[in-house]
Design a protein around this motif. Structure first.
Motif, PDB file in Angstrom:
ATOM      1  N   PRO A  57       0.818  -1.231   0.000  1.00  0.00           N
ATOM      2  CA  PRO A  57       0.000   0.000   0.000  1.00  0.00           C
ATOM      3  C   PRO A  57       0.844   1.271   0.000  1.00  0.00           C
ATOM      4  O   PRO A  57       0.472   2.275  -0.622  1.00  0.00           O
ATOM      5  CB  PRO A  57      -0.805  -0.117   1.301  1.00  0.00           C
ATOM      6  CG  PRO A  57      -0.859  -1.578   1.572  1.00  0.00           C
ATOM      7  CD  PRO A  57       0.419  -2.164   1.073  1.00  0.00           C
ATOM      8  N   ILE A  58       1.997   1.222   0.679  1.00  0.00           N
ATOM      9  CA  ILE A  58       2.832   2.429   0.677  1.00  0.00           C
ATOM     10  C   ILE A  58       3.400   2.674  -0.717  1.00  0.00           C
ATOM     11  O   ILE A  58       3.450   3.812  -1.202  1.00  0.00           O
ATOM     12  CB  ILE A  58       3.955   2.319   1.729  1.00  0.00           C
ATOM     13  CG1 ILE A  58       3.312   2.265   3.117  1.00  0.00           C
ATOM     14  CG2 ILE A  58       4.931   3.485   1.612  1.00  0.00           C
ATOM     15  CD1 ILE A  58       4.265   2.319   4.265  1.00  0.00           C
ATOM     16  N   MET A  59       3.785   1.584  -1.373  1.00  0.00           N
ATOM     17  CA  MET A  59       4.311   1.758  -2.731  1.00  0.00           C
ATOM     18  C   MET A  59       3.236   2.361  -3.642  1.00  0.00           C
ATOM     19  O   MET A  59       3.500   3.297  -4.411  1.00  0.00           O
ATOM     20  CB  MET A  59       4.786   0.414  -3.286  1.00  0.00           C
ATOM     21  CG  MET A  59       5.456   0.549  -4.638  1.00  0.00           C
ATOM     22  SD  MET A  59       6.085  -1.013  -5.277  1.00  0.00           S
ATOM     23  CE  MET A  59       7.604  -1.183  -4.419  1.00  0.00           C
ATOM     24  N   LEU A  60       2.010   1.849  -3.508  1.00  0.00           N
ATOM     25  CA  LEU A  60       0.914   2.400  -4.330  1.00  0.00           C
ATOM     26  C   LEU A  60       0.723   3.881  -4.043  1.00  0.00           C
ATOM     27  O   LEU A  60       0.452   4.676  -4.950  1.00  0.00           O
ATOM     28  CB  LEU A  60      -0.385   1.647  -4.039  1.00  0.00           C
ATOM     29  CG  LEU A  60      -0.429   0.223  -4.594  1.00  0.00           C
ATOM     30  CD1 LEU A  60      -1.647  -0.511  -4.054  1.00  0.00           C
ATOM     31  CD2 LEU A  60      -0.485   0.269  -6.132  1.00  0.00           C
ATOM     32  N   SER A  61       0.867   4.238  -2.780  1.00  0.00           N
ATOM     33  CA  SER A  61       0.676   5.646  -2.419  1.00  0.00           C
ATOM     34  C   SER A  61       1.762   6.510  -3.042  1.00  0.00           C
ATOM     35  O   SER A  61       1.494   7.599  -3.540  1.00  0.00           O
ATOM     36  CB  SER A  61       0.709   5.819  -0.902  1.00  0.00           C
ATOM     37  OG  SER A  61      -0.280   5.011  -0.333  1.00  0.00           O
ATOM     38  N   GLU A  62       2.997   6.000  -3.002  1.00  0.00           N
ATOM     39  CA  GLU A  62       4.078   6.800  -3.593  1.00  0.00           C
ATOM     40  C   GLU A  62       3.885   6.930  -5.110  1.00  0.00           C
ATOM     41  O   GLU A  62       4.096   8.000  -5.677  1.00  0.00           O
ATOM     42  CB  GLU A  62       5.441   6.196  -3.257  1.00  0.00           C
ATOM     43  CG  GLU A  62       5.732   6.284  -1.760  1.00  0.00           C
ATOM     44  CD  GLU A  62       7.214   6.185  -1.414  1.00  0.00           C
ATOM     45  OE1 GLU A  62       8.041   6.131  -2.330  1.00  0.00           O
ATOM     46  OE2 GLU A  62       7.528   6.173  -0.211  1.00  0.00           O
ATOM     47  N   PHE A  63       3.462   5.844  -5.745  1.00  0.00           N
ATOM     48  CA  PHE A  63       3.178   5.930  -7.192  1.00  0.00           C
ATOM     49  C   PHE A  63       2.101   6.986  -7.440  1.00  0.00           C
ATOM     50  O   PHE A  63       2.180   7.786  -8.368  1.00  0.00           O
ATOM     51  CB  PHE A  63       2.672   4.591  -7.731  1.00  0.00           C
ATOM     52  CG  PHE A  63       3.748   3.545  -7.950  1.00  0.00           C
ATOM     53  CD1 PHE A  63       5.063   3.901  -8.206  1.00  0.00           C
ATOM     54  CD2 PHE A  63       3.430   2.188  -7.925  1.00  0.00           C
ATOM     55  CE1 PHE A  63       6.049   2.931  -8.420  1.00  0.00           C
ATOM     56  CE2 PHE A  63       4.406   1.211  -8.133  1.00  0.00           C
ATOM     57  CZ  PHE A  63       5.718   1.586  -8.383  1.00  0.00           C
ATOM     58  N   LEU A 227      12.369  -2.361  -0.773  1.00  0.00           N
ATOM     59  CA  LEU A 227      11.359  -1.973  -1.767  1.00  0.00           C
ATOM     60  C   LEU A 227      11.506  -0.502  -2.179  1.00  0.00           C
ATOM     61  O   LEU A 227      10.625   0.059  -2.825  1.00  0.00           O
ATOM     62  CB  LEU A 227       9.958  -2.237  -1.221  1.00  0.00           C
ATOM     63  CG  LEU A 227       9.584  -3.731  -1.190  1.00  0.00           C
ATOM     64  CD1 LEU A 227       8.305  -3.970  -0.375  1.00  0.00           C
ATOM     65  CD2 LEU A 227       9.376  -4.272  -2.605  1.00  0.00           C
ATOM     66  N   SER A 228      12.624   0.092  -1.838  1.00  0.00           N
ATOM     67  CA  SER A 228      12.912   1.489  -2.208  1.00  0.00           C
ATOM     68  C   SER A 228      11.817   2.462  -1.776  1.00  0.00           C
ATOM     69  O   SER A 228      11.465   3.387  -2.506  1.00  0.00           O
ATOM     70  CB  SER A 228      13.090   1.632  -3.728  1.00  0.00           C
ATOM     71  OG  SER A 228      14.008   0.724  -4.235  1.00  0.00           O
ATOM     72  N   LEU A 229      11.274   2.246  -0.573  1.00  0.00           N
ATOM     73  CA  LEU A 229      10.168   3.106  -0.135  1.00  0.00           C
ATOM     74  C   LEU A 229      10.616   4.131   0.905  1.00  0.00           C
ATOM     75  O   LEU A 229      11.648   3.950   1.538  1.00  0.00           O
ATOM     76  CB  LEU A 229       9.067   2.252   0.485  1.00  0.00           C
ATOM     77  CG  LEU A 229       8.426   1.259  -0.470  1.00  0.00           C
ATOM     78  CD1 LEU A 229       7.452   0.371   0.283  1.00  0.00           C
ATOM     79  CD2 LEU A 229       7.711   2.003  -1.590  1.00  0.00           C
ATOM     80  N   GLY A 230       9.806   5.179   1.046  1.00  0.00           N
ATOM     81  CA  GLY A 230      10.040   6.132   2.121  1.00  0.00           C
ATOM     82  C   GLY A 230      11.075   7.189   1.789  1.00  0.00           C
ATOM     83  O   GLY A 230      11.524   7.925   2.659  1.00  0.00           O
ATOM     84  N   MET A 231      11.472   7.237   0.525  1.00  0.00           N
ATOM     85  CA  MET A 231      12.548   8.151   0.181  1.00  0.00           C
ATOM     86  C   MET A 231      12.210   9.038  -1.006  1.00  0.00           C
ATOM     87  O   MET A 231      12.873  10.030  -1.263  1.00  0.00           O
ATOM     88  CB  MET A 231      13.752   7.304  -0.172  1.00  0.00           C
ATOM     89  CG  MET A 231      15.047   7.974   0.031  1.00  0.00           C
ATOM     90  SD  MET A 231      16.294   6.967  -0.719  1.00  0.00           S
ATOM     91  CE  MET A 231      16.074   7.465  -2.395  1.00  0.00           C
ATOM     92  N   GLY A 232      11.188   8.630  -1.739  1.00  0.00           N
ATOM     93  CA  GLY A 232      10.825   9.437  -2.900  1.00  0.00           C
ATOM     94  C   GLY A 232      11.197   8.790  -4.225  1.00  0.00           C
ATOM     95  O   GLY A 232      10.771   9.273  -5.270  1.00  0.00           O
ATOM     96  N   SER A 233      11.984   7.715  -4.200  1.00  0.00           N
ATOM     97  CA  SER A 233      12.325   7.069  -5.476  1.00  0.00           C
ATOM     98  C   SER A 233      11.072   6.623  -6.216  1.00  0.00           C
ATOM     99  O   SER A 233      10.958   6.770  -7.430  1.00  0.00           O
ATOM    100  CB  SER A 233      13.180   5.826  -5.243  1.00  0.00           C
ATOM    101  OG  SER A 233      14.464   6.192  -4.866  1.00  0.00           O
ATOM    102  N   MET A 234      10.137   6.062  -5.480  1.00  0.00           N
ATOM    103  CA  MET A 234       8.922   5.566  -6.134  1.00  0.00           C
ATOM    104  C   MET A 234       7.984   6.712  -6.515  1.00  0.00           C
ATOM    105  O   MET A 234       7.115   6.548  -7.358  1.00  0.00           O
ATOM    106  CB  MET A 234       8.209   4.534  -5.254  1.00  0.00           C
ATOM    107  CG  MET A 234       9.003   3.255  -5.101  1.00  0.00           C
ATOM    108  SD  MET A 234       9.254   2.424  -6.700  1.00  0.00           S
ATOM    109  CE  MET A 234      10.971   1.999  -6.606  1.00  0.00           C
ATOM    110  N   ILE A 235       8.173   7.863  -5.873  1.00  0.00           N
ATOM    111  CA  ILE A 235       7.405   9.039  -6.299  1.00  0.00           C
ATOM    112  C   ILE A 235       7.953   9.498  -7.647  1.00  0.00           C
ATOM    113  O   ILE A 235       7.201   9.748  -8.593  1.00  0.00           O
ATOM    114  CB  ILE A 235       7.497  10.172  -5.243  1.00  0.00           C
ATOM    115  CG1 ILE A 235       6.879   9.716  -3.927  1.00  0.00           C
ATOM    116  CG2 ILE A 235       6.838  11.450  -5.765  1.00  0.00           C
ATOM    117  CD1 ILE A 235       6.848  10.759  -2.837  1.00  0.00           C
TER     118      ILE A 235
END
Ligand code: PHE
Length: 448
Positions: A57-63, A227-235
């Motif tokens: 869900p966090i990855m989806l949110s960043e996307f 999962l490269s989350l929490g940093m903005g990469s997935m944004i």
């Protein structure tokens, strides 16, 4: 600016680029060492549960944040919320990318050194003790790790300058499947080792009494890191994803891949750890102490070792590129500086900090904070505190600040397909993820 933003070419291109960011040293180097230090199977279970239940869900949110705003993280947060203060969440990501890239480049440099030593056939016939003292000499030489760190940082900068499509997609498409195959080969080889059953039970039979707040927080940090989350990469990557792409499918595919690669690395490492009498709690050195022993005893090990360390380097660079993207796009877009200048600035900064991390690993180095080397502090602090904090901000943002319809439209591609899981994801994003992460922080700070 928005319309001109580059987009990923083909469908495989998106998976390859996001997958390239996700699969990296986090799976091959960091997962085995943390798993070894934190009780093996108990850690693995918590890590897998968090990866699927909270991280997707966090990855989806960043996307969603990236794709709906089509801009860099800082601008994305402030424009979607219409509040400048939310830009701080983007700034946190930029700080995190600097901290992670610094120690990440050092370990990627180790992989390059091991590639060089593999080519020179230095490991042939060495005992586990000799391999250990060899690594020690390398680290304590002071300058040798710095050279490789520099090579790696410059290589990352070069790919970033090459642009999204050309640079990232091309290398990922061919080489990531190859890494997967080599890992499978190593796992098959593990079954022939004397420590196979010890390794498998270490990884798969959990001792639940080992699970405590710290283990959960470390597993959470590892899931975010990997999962490269929490940093903005997935944004950033989200901002390059086409409108018609289904992000749910993408997030599920890369998460399954990511966890699979981590488990395969564990299966390649732990049987060997027990066969060669290596301590599972050896820390960041774990895979480097273990694998050269394995390569020595397999047929064609000379070549396998070369290919393996080369692929680790590639896996690392496709991830470091996604971190440096955060930094350079911020510097060039927000400060209106040319892209090559911002890349040069990023490369220089990371090399300086990376050098300090590398030097802090020398015996008796004064570069310590609270008795721990700067390297360990960067590694620990970024994954255990900074990434979960960044992830917490992204779910609070999507759950409570961002327009609900914009979020829903992002997840369902404007209702063009039904996402049955939507209510579950929304619930996790709004309540479960923020509560779980906050509770873990409170336990870390000693409040509970
Ligand atoms: N996920 C990468 C890895 O496993 C590291 C990374 C962390 C990349 C955070 C981008 C952002 O190696």
């Amino acid at each position: 600016m928005n319309n001109k933003r580059a987009k990923f070419g083909s469908r495989f291109g998106v998976i390859a680029a996001v997958g390239g960011s996700v699969v990296g040293l986090g799976n091959i180097w960091r997962f085995p060492y943390l798993c070894g230090e934190n009780g093996g199977a108990a850690f693995l279970i918590v890590y897998i549960a968090i990866s699927f239940m909270i991280a997707i869900p966090i990855m989806l949110s960043e996307f969603a944040i990236g794709r709906s705003s089509r801009s860099n993280p800082m601008h994305a947060y402030s424009s979607l919320s219409k509040k400048r203060s939310w830009g701080l969440a983007g700034l946190l990501g930029i700080a995190t990318s600097i901290v992670i890239l610094s120690f990440y480049s050092v370990i990627a440099g180790w992989a390059l050194e091991f590639l060089r030593e593999s080519i020179a056939d230095n490991f042939g016939g060495s005992s586990p003790e000799a391999i250990k003292s060899n690594l020690n000499t390398f680290i304590n030489s002071g300058w040798r790790p710095l050279v490789w760190t520099l090579v790696f940082v410059i290589a990352t900068g070069a790919v970033v300058l090459g642009g999204v499509e050309k640079g990232i997609e091309r290398i990922n498409k061919i080489l990531m499947p190859l890494l997967f195959l080599i890992l499978i080969g190593l796992v098959i080889n593990s079954t022939t080792l004397s420590g196979f059953s010890d390794g498998v039970s270490f990884l798969f039979s959990p001792d639940f009494s080992k699970i405590n707040g710290t283990v959960i927080l470390k597993a959470l940090g590892q899931a975010f890191f990997s999962l490269s989350l929490g940093m903005g990469s997935m944004i950033i990557y989200g901002s390059y994803i086409k409108r018609q792409e289904r992000t749910m499918k993408l997030a599920a595919t890369v998460s399954v891949t990511d966890v699979t690669v981590a488990v395969l690395s564990g299966l390649a490492i732990f049987p060997a750890v027990f066969s060669f009498g290596i301590n599972p709690t050896s820390g960041p050195e774990l895979i480097f102490l273990t694998l050269p022993n394995v390569f020595q005893q397999i047929p064609g090990g000379y070549f396998v070792s070369i290919i393996f360390f080369f692929l680790v380097f590639i896996a690392a660079i496709t991830s470091s590129v996604s971190m440096m993207e955060v930094l350079t796009s911020y510097i060039s877009e927000e400060m209106k500086i040319k892209r090559w200048v911002s890349t040069l600035m990023s490369v220089s900064l990371i090399f300086i900090l990376g050098s300090l991390c590398a030097l802090s690993q020398m015996d008796n180095s004064p570069l310590t904070i609270g008795g721990k080397s700067l390297f360990d502090v960067f590694d620990n602090f970024s994954a255990t505190i900074m990434l979960p904090l960044g992830g917490l901000l992204s779910v609070i943002f999507c759950g409570w600040v961002m327009d609900k319809m914009v979020y829903k439209n992002e997840l369902t591609n404007h209702g063009s397909y039904g996402l049955k899981l939507y209510p579950v994801i929304r619930f996790i994003v709004k309540f479960i993820a923020p509560v779980v992460i906050s509770l873990l922080f409170m336990s870390l700070l000693g409040f509970i």
